[in-house]
Design an enzyme around this catalytic site. Structure first.
Site: not given
Ligand code: PRP
Ligand code: URA
Length: 212
Positions: A102, A106, A198, A201
């Site tokens: 994400r 945005t 997150d 993370d």
């Molecule tokens: C997180 C999670 C989802 C997304 C959810 O990934 O694993 O894929 O956010 O959010 P959304 O429903 O608003 O799209 P992130 O984009 O943080 O990437 P990562 O797994 O690499 O940390």
């Molecule tokens: N992605 C995450 O990892 N946590 C949240 O709360 C939302 C999106």
């Protein structure tokens, strides 16, 4: 609604431990793995079996075997933390990956990688990502799969926000969503409240809680 909040005392207990901001990275990963195993047990309940026979050391046992093994598709990178328990319980399942993250401003998903086994076309697909927040990442994954001709998809997450569930079901009402918890809402930065922070993370030890 095509939403299943898996209700199991062990999942509720372990999810409470996992949400705790004091949980260390190894503890978080272990709990996610354990909850994933419990969820895999519930989500696979509807898989169909056919009769077979097995010769035990004593006699022939009438038995059952899976007719088809679901294909697992996960959204990188947080999905990896939930993929492993599903791979453990479904060792014959083929596995696909969708890389997306994400944009922090945005909240739109950015796709950077994809590799899906062709068996996804004629098997049930379990799409796995621990977090369903705005639903942007899930929708992007579902759009990608639909464009490839993959239609029998079940979405599996750990924590869902009502906004994400509504977004997915507005476009894909037939996609069943399984989650361990349906939380209250999103905050202004698109994080699930109360959520767990997150997920990526916390699994991989990156990031900083101050940004949430
Ligand atoms: C997180 C999670 C989802 C997304 C959810 O990934 O694993 O894929 O956010 O959010 P959304 O429903 O608003 O799209 P992130 O984009 O943080 O990437 P990562 O797994 O690499 O940390
Ligand atoms: N992605 C995450 O990892 N946590 C949240 O709360 C939302 C999106």
């Amino acid at each position: 609604m095509n939403l299943h909040v898996i209700d199991h005392p062990l999942i509720r207990h372990k999810l409470a431990l996992l949400r705790d901001e004091k949980r260390s990275m190894p503890e978080f990963k272990k709990l996610l793995h354990e909850i994933g195993l419990l969820m895999a047990y519930e989500v696979t309940r509807e898989l169909r079996t056919e009769p077979t026979v097995v010769k035990t050391p004593v006699a022939v046992a009438p038995s059952e075997k899976l007719i088809k093994h679901p294909v697992l598709v996960t959204i990188l990178r947080a999905g990896i933390g939930m993929l492993n328990p599903f791979m453990e319980i479904l060792p014959n399942s083929r596995v696909g990956f969708l890389g997306m993250n994400r944009d922090e401003e945005t909240l739109q998903p950015h796709s950077y990688y994809n590799k899906i086994p062709m068996q996804a076309l004629n098997n049930k697909v379990f799409l796995i990502d621990p977090m369903l927040a705005t639903g942007g990442s899930a929708l992007s994954a579902l759009d990608f799969l639909a464009e490839k001709g993959v239609h029998d998809v079940t979405f599996i997450c750990l924590v869902a926000a009502p906004e994400g569930v509504a977004a997915v079901h507005e476009h894909y009402p037939d996609v069943a969503i399984y989650t361990a918890a349906l939380d209250e809402k999103l905050n202004e930065k698109g994080y699930i409240v109360p959520g767990l922070g997150d997920a990526g993370d916390r699994i991989f030890g990156t990031g900083d809680h101050e940004n949430l």
